[in-house]
Design a protein around this motif. Structure first.
Motif, PDB file in Angstrom:
ATOM      1  N   GLN A 356       0.828  -1.200   0.000  1.00 52.60           N
ATOM      2  CA  GLN A 356       0.000   0.000   0.000  1.00 52.60           C
ATOM      3  C   GLN A 356       0.862   1.251   0.000  1.00 52.60           C
ATOM      4  OE1 GLN A 356      -2.308  -1.533   3.521  1.00 52.60           O
ATOM      5  NE2 GLN A 356      -3.896  -0.312   2.534  1.00 52.60           N
ATOM      6  N   ARG A 357       0.393   2.272  -0.677  1.00 51.32           N
ATOM      7  CA  ARG A 357       1.143   3.522  -0.765  1.00 51.32           C
ATOM      8  C   ARG A 357       0.895   4.418   0.445  1.00 51.32           C
ATOM      9  NH1 ARG A 357       4.575   4.485  -5.271  1.00 51.32           N
ATOM     10  NH2 ARG A 357       4.343   6.656  -4.673  1.00 51.32           N
ATOM     11  N   ARG A 358      -0.137   4.149   1.222  1.00 48.38           N
ATOM     12  CA  ARG A 358      -0.418   5.018   2.364  1.00 48.38           C
ATOM     13  C   ARG A 358       0.607   4.796   3.475  1.00 48.38           C
ATOM     14  NH1 ARG A 358      -2.949   2.632   6.715  1.00 48.38           N
ATOM     15  NH2 ARG A 358      -3.633   0.483   6.437  1.00 48.38           N
ATOM     16  N   THR A 359       0.713   5.764   4.372  1.00 46.86           N
ATOM     17  CA  THR A 359       1.650   5.678   5.488  1.00 46.86           C
ATOM     18  C   THR A 359       1.352   4.453   6.351  1.00 46.86           C
ATOM     19  OG1 THR A 359       1.882   8.071   5.541  1.00 46.86           O
ATOM     20  CG2 THR A 359       2.521   6.867   7.515  1.00 46.86           C
ATOM     21  N   GLY A 360       2.355   3.657   6.614  1.00 49.86           N
ATOM     22  CA  GLY A 360       2.181   2.477   7.446  1.00 49.86           C
ATOM     23  C   GLY A 360       1.425   1.355   6.774  1.00 49.86           C
ATOM     24  N   GLY A 361       1.241   1.452   5.452  1.00 54.69           N
ATOM     25  CA  GLY A 361       0.485   0.427   4.735  1.00 54.69           C
ATOM     26  C   GLY A 361       1.220  -0.903   4.694  1.00 54.69           C
ATOM     27  N   GLY A 362       0.448  -1.983   4.596  1.00 52.36           N
ATOM     28  CA  GLY A 362       1.033  -3.319   4.584  1.00 52.36           C
ATOM     29  C   GLY A 362       1.096  -3.906   3.188  1.00 52.36           C
ATOM     30  N   TYR A 363       1.464  -5.177   3.151  1.00 56.01           N
ATOM     31  CA  TYR A 363       1.572  -5.929   1.897  1.00 56.01           C
ATOM     32  C   TYR A 363       0.299  -6.733   1.668  1.00 56.01           C
ATOM     33  CZ  TYR A 363       6.580  -4.988   2.438  1.00 56.01           C
ATOM     34  OH  TYR A 363       7.795  -4.380   2.588  1.00 56.01           O
ATOM     35  N   LEU A 364      -0.113  -6.842   0.401  1.00 59.29           N
ATOM     36  CA  LEU A 364      -1.224  -7.734   0.072  1.00 59.29           C
ATOM     37  C   LEU A 364      -0.784  -9.156   0.398  1.00 59.29           C
ATOM     38  CD1 LEU A 364      -4.079  -7.792  -1.187  1.00 59.29           C
ATOM     39  CD2 LEU A 364      -2.965  -8.335  -3.373  1.00 59.29           C
ATOM     40  N   HIS A 365      -1.614  -9.870   1.163  1.00 59.00           N
ATOM     41  CA  HIS A 365      -1.171 -11.107   1.809  1.00 59.00           C
ATOM     42  C   HIS A 365      -2.303 -12.131   1.775  1.00 59.00           C
ATOM     43  CE1 HIS A 365       1.065 -13.319   5.044  1.00 59.00           C
ATOM     44  NE2 HIS A 365      -0.167 -13.677   5.417  1.00 59.00           N
ATOM     45  N   SER A 366      -1.932 -13.404   1.733  1.00 57.59           N
ATOM     46  CA  SER A 366      -2.909 -14.471   1.903  1.00 57.59           C
ATOM     47  C   SER A 366      -2.229 -15.652   2.582  1.00 57.59           C
ATOM     48  CB  SER A 366      -3.516 -14.882   0.549  1.00 57.59           C
ATOM     49  OG  SER A 366      -4.595 -15.780   0.751  1.00 57.59           O
ATOM     50  N   HIS A 367      -3.032 -16.602   3.031  1.00 55.66           N
ATOM     51  CA  HIS A 367      -2.522 -17.809   3.677  1.00 55.66           C
ATOM     52  C   HIS A 367      -3.585 -18.899   3.543  1.00 55.66           C
ATOM     53  CE1 HIS A 367      -3.753 -14.826   6.971  1.00 55.66           C
ATOM     54  NE2 HIS A 367      -4.826 -15.555   6.732  1.00 55.66           N
ATOM     55  N   TRP A 368      -3.297 -20.070   4.011  1.00 56.99           N
ATOM     56  CA  TRP A 368      -4.183 -21.210   3.779  1.00 56.99           C
ATOM     57  C   TRP A 368      -5.491 -21.130   4.556  1.00 56.99           C
ATOM     58  CZ3 TRP A 368      -3.511 -24.516  -0.067  1.00 56.99           C
ATOM     59  CH2 TRP A 368      -2.235 -24.677  -0.605  1.00 56.99           C
ATOM     60  N   HIS A 369      -5.598 -20.261   5.537  1.00 57.74           N
ATOM     61  CA  HIS A 369      -6.784 -20.216   6.391  1.00 57.74           C
ATOM     62  C   HIS A 369      -7.978 -19.607   5.657  1.00 57.74           C
ATOM     63  CE1 HIS A 369      -4.301 -21.326   9.849  1.00 57.74           C
ATOM     64  NE2 HIS A 369      -3.413 -20.487   9.364  1.00 57.74           N
ATOM     65  N   LEU A 370      -9.180 -20.103   5.990  1.00 60.04           N
ATOM     66  CA  LEU A 370     -10.414 -19.656   5.363  1.00 60.04           C
ATOM     67  C   LEU A 370     -11.149 -18.670   6.275  1.00 60.04           C
ATOM     68  CD1 LEU A 370     -11.789 -23.087   4.055  1.00 60.04           C
ATOM     69  CD2 LEU A 370     -10.171 -21.527   2.934  1.00 60.04           C
ATOM     70  N   TYR A 371     -12.043 -17.895   5.679  1.00 58.57           N
ATOM     71  CA  TYR A 371     -12.932 -17.074   6.485  1.00 58.57           C
ATOM     72  C   TYR A 371     -13.839 -17.984   7.311  1.00 58.57           C
ATOM     73  CZ  TYR A 371     -11.673 -12.854   3.850  1.00 58.57           C
ATOM     74  OH  TYR A 371     -10.992 -11.794   3.316  1.00 58.57           O
ATOM     75  N   PRO A 372     -14.226 -17.583   8.520  1.00 56.41           N
ATOM     76  CA  PRO A 372     -15.096 -18.433   9.343  1.00 56.41           C
ATOM     77  C   PRO A 372     -16.510 -18.517   8.762  1.00 56.41           C
ATOM     78  CG  PRO A 372     -14.741 -16.317  10.397  1.00 56.41           C
ATOM     79  CD  PRO A 372     -13.832 -16.337   9.201  1.00 56.41           C
ATOM     80  N   GLU A 373     -17.315 -19.412   9.318  1.00 62.39           N
ATOM     81  CA  GLU A 373     -18.653 -19.677   8.792  1.00 62.39           C
ATOM     82  C   GLU A 373     -19.548 -18.447   8.814  1.00 62.39           C
ATOM     83  OE1 GLU A 373     -20.361 -22.911  10.882  1.00 62.39           O
ATOM     84  OE2 GLU A 373     -18.935 -24.406  10.100  1.00 62.39           O
ATOM     85  N   GLU A 374     -19.335 -17.560   9.778  1.00 67.20           N
ATOM     86  CA  GLU A 374     -20.199 -16.377   9.859  1.00 67.20           C
ATOM     87  C   GLU A 374     -19.903 -15.357   8.764  1.00 67.20           C
ATOM     88  OE1 GLU A 374     -17.062 -15.869  13.221  1.00 67.20           O
ATOM     89  OE2 GLU A 374     -18.205 -17.488  12.258  1.00 67.20           O
ATOM     90  N   HIS A 375     -18.881 -15.623   7.944  1.00 73.07           N
ATOM     91  CA  HIS A 375     -18.553 -14.734   6.826  1.00 73.07           C
ATOM     92  C   HIS A 375     -18.493 -15.551   5.539  1.00 73.07           C
ATOM     93  CE1 HIS A 375     -17.806 -11.498   9.631  1.00 73.07           C
ATOM     94  NE2 HIS A 375     -16.955 -12.253  10.288  1.00 73.07           N
TER      95      HIS A 375
END
Length: 751
Positions: A356-375
């Motif tokens: 991200q270009r904004r101050t303190g912005g992070g990296y676009l990221h993913s991992h093997w975990h899924l969103y929980p059932e409520e989402h």
């Protein structure tokens, strides 16, 4: 400020017996010389003279007595702070943060923190000077130190914390010229177990309190030379004030409060100088310029120098790199961007990281975990992450075909339709009309597909902001927007942290607001052997740029601090009433940060008494009540000192009320220092009032009885609550047979 009085040299304040003979002498002189001025009833005249004598005496003490008291409170402060400093021999509370940061300074590894660097630099310096090599992990509270040389860092912090007591003593003396006020102020801070606890660990708090008190004392000392302007002592104390102001804000941003305090003192002093018609306008301008040089320009230069040293020392890559821009990281030895050569443009098939270009912005990221059932639907999580990680890597592909080894190199340009495949999990960056987990008006971003194969909702339009279609993407330079082709929303992330199921990483969403200015990204790293490399040195930032970015990142991080799950926090209304403390150590050797309740609650009473005394004085003055000159001068001195100390308390306490960031009890202690000094002054004034209400023959007895009772009560309360600081073992207070049950005066105390 305090009214300067003549010293009568009669001895210490407890030599009350000398008053007896002086009363008679003053009565005769008063009857002859001051009858019209006093205009008092004859049967009250003796009482008024006692007031005058006590007021005079409250401002006089021999040099020997003054320094004897100063040395005594200093030695007691050092003893209490250094006693059993090695215990407990494990990491306590925030030692895990600041001990770790001191270690990183020793190893010169860059890190991110929400506070300016001076305090951590000093902790690292303490470690070096006392034989610590920076090798201990400080992983979590409770970790045993073992053979680690941690005592030196604790001891150095304790010495700075111990210095607060004599500084309070000397500051109150400069305000009141009263030995009893000074002594009471010092004792209240000396015997407060909360201040003691903060001073005995590897924390920023003792360093911060030291610089706040040094700033206060230096300014008051400078003002004491107002009758000798531009003398060498005058310049020295003015310059020292500026130095300690810079040091205060160099430890924590709350140092701004002491800067405001000194600023108000300075404006008040300059206003008095301007109103003094014996001083020419040229001299007034000189006074203004001198203060501007020492209290504005000097602190700014010192503060900048602190950051110059900070950036010079931390020149190796560390775990805080990801909070900063690509250009900033390129200056850190060991960082993947340091002295690196990488392709200047992006091609289909390149492996990239998006930041991200904004101050303190992070990296676009993913991992093997899924969103929980409520989402729903339960697809793979997409987040942003502040640290460098292999899960930040993406392969950029054409929207409608898979790359082949023999395909010609095709550069990605503004307006292209692309897919972003997560390199580790082989799932595509995906969005749909499902709401995001936290930002319900945004759309969910997820990882979808198998081995790079997905559906039409994996397609994005890449756009170079400010450039026409067909512009090639440049590494680090290009400001990119990723527009979802079907949903028509922008790839976006903000400062909202996902719950534990999202590993406390930041939520990534697809924002339907197509004008969102913060939905900008850049390619930070690129791996593609097919493309020629260019040196990353072209992106090297200047010191000014790094200084500015450091502050932007710290400010954003500070405002975004939120409590961790299960963490004990507090609100400002709880602090003065000592409503709840903070667990420092939960092992067998338990330590609990809590203010001495007798002192804390006594300070509240003192605040109320000050208001009562001042209102009574104002009403009497309005009604034309006459008092002798000495008593009037005494009250003016006391009230002036109390108003300035009350201002110091308010400036260090009230600004926390509107703050939305996470707050802890320890944030109150700089304000407590001013509250304790005010209480010392009020205690002294109250004793003098009591003496005036009793017959002359009982004055000495009342004085010694009250002073002895107050001192004994303070010492007894310290004795009762000192185990909170020095360590408790056995059953906790709410369990049977606990020897600490008697200390739990309030249910809210987690002893």
């Amino acid at each position: 400020m305090a009214t300067k009085k003549k010293s009568h040299g009669k001895g210490t304040i407890d030599s009350y017996k000398e008053l007896k003979e002086d009363v008679k002498t003053r009565e005769k002189r008063t009857n002859v010389e001051e009858k019209d001025d006093l205009d008092l009833k004859s049967n009250a005249k003796s009482n008024e003279i006692v007031k005058e004598l006590v007021a005079d005496q409250s401002t006089t003490a021999s040099t020997r007595t003054y320094y004897s008291m100063l040395i005594s409170v200093t030695l007691l402060s050092l003893t209490s702070r250094l006693y059993n400093i090695d215990k407990p021999a494990h990491v306590c509370w925030d030692e895990t943060h600041f001990g770790k940061m001191g270690s990183w300074y020793i190893k010169r590894e860059f890190f991110f923190d929400v506070h300016p660097p001076l305090g951590k630099m000093l902790i690292g310096l303490f470690g070096i000077l006392t034989g610590y090599d920076g090798g201990f992990a400080f992983a979590k509270p409770g970790d045993e130190y073992g053979e680690t040389r941690y005592i030196g860092m604790r001891a150095c912090c304790a010495v700075m914390g111990a210095a607060v007591v004599p500084l309070a003593y000397m500051s109150v003396w400069l305000l009141t010229k009263s030995l009893m006020s000074s002594l009471f102020a010092a004792l209240l801070i000396l015997l407060d177990v909360g201040t003691l606890t903060l001073s005995r660990h590897i924390l920023l708090d003792p360093i911060m309190m030291f610089f706040i008190m040094m700033s206060t004392y230096s300014q008051l000392k400078f003002l004491s030379y107002r009758d000798r302007p531009f003398s060498s002592q005058w310049w020295i104390w003015l310059a020292l004030t500026g130095l300690f102001l810079a040091s205060s804000i160099g430890v924590k941003f709350v140092g701004l409060f002491i800067i405001l305090y000194v600023g108000i003192l300075t404006v008040n002093d300059l206003w008095k100088i301007l109103g003094n018609q014996t001083i020419s306008l040229v001299e007034v301008v000189k006074h203004f310029v001198a203060r501007a040089l020492c209290l504005i320009i000097l602190p700014i230069l010192v503060y900048i120098a602190i950051f110059a040293v900070h950036l010079r020392i931390l020149n190796h890559s560390g775990n805080g790199d990801g909070f900063y821009s690509s250009a900033f990281q390129s200056q850190l030895i060991g960082n993947r961007l340091y002295n690196v050569s990488m392709p200047e443009n992006v091609a289909f098939g390149s492996v990239i990281t998006l930041k991200q270009r904004r101050t303190g912005g992070g990296y676009l990221h993913s991992h093997w975990h899924l969103y929980p059932e409520e989402h729903p639907p339960r697809q793979q999580q997409i987040t942003t992450y502040a640290h460098k990680d292999f899960n930040n890597e993406w392969i950029i592909k054409l929207a409608d075909q898979e790359p082949k080894p023999d395909d010609p190199v095709q550069l990605v340009v503004s307006g292209d339709l692309v897919r972003l495949e997560h390199r580790e999990t082989r799932r595509n960056l995906h969005s749909h009309h499902e709401p995001a987990p936290l930002s319900r008006r945004h759309f969910q971003v997820s990882g979808y597909g198998v081995n790079g194969s997905g559906d039409a909702n994996d397609v994005w339009v890449v756009e170079v902001v400010g450039s026409p279609p067909g512009t090639v993407i440049q590494t680090a330079k290009s400001r990119l927007r990723f527009i979802h082709y079907h949903v028509r929303c922008l790839l976006h992330s903000h400062d909202k942290k996902l719950p534990k199921w999202g590993w406390d990483q930041l939520e990534a969403t697809c924002n339907p607001n197509m004008r969102e200015p913060k939905a900008l990204w850049s390619v930070e790293e690129i791996t593609d052997n097919r493309l020629p490399n260019a040196s990353f040195e072209i992106y090297s930032p200047s010191f000014t740029e790094r200084f500015t970015e450091s502050h932007a990142v710290m400010t954003q991080g500070n405002s975004g601090l939120k409590p961790k799950e299960g963490e004990i926090t507090s609100r400002p209304w709880q602090w003065p009433i000592d409503f709840r403390g903070q667990i420092f150590s939960g092992n067998n050797h338990r330590i609990y940060l809590l203010g001495n309740p007798i002192i804390f609650w006594g300070c509240l009473v003192a605040h109320v008494l000050f208001v009562v005394y001042y209102l009574a004085h104002a009403v009497k003055a309005k009604r034309g009540h006459k008092e002798n000159k000495a008593w009037t001068e005494h009250k003016e001195t006391i009230f002036s000192a109390c108003w300035w100390l009350l201002l110091g308390w308010a400036l260090h306490y009230l600004p926390f009320w509107p703050m939305t960031r996470v707050l802890y009890f320890h944030h109150y202690f700089p304000a407590f220092l001013f509250s304790a000094m005010l209480t010392g002054v009020i205690l002294d004034h109250t004793i003098i009032l009591l003496i005036t209400l009793v017959p002359d023959s009982m004055g000495s007895m009342v004085f010694h009885t009250v002073v002895g009772s107050i001192t004994s009560g303070l010492i007894l309360s310290f004795y009762l609550f000192s185990p909170l600081t020095y360590g408790m073992d056995g059953p906790v207070s709410h369990e049977e047979d606990s020897k600490w049950a008697g200390l739990k005066w309030l249910r809210s105390w987690d002893i």
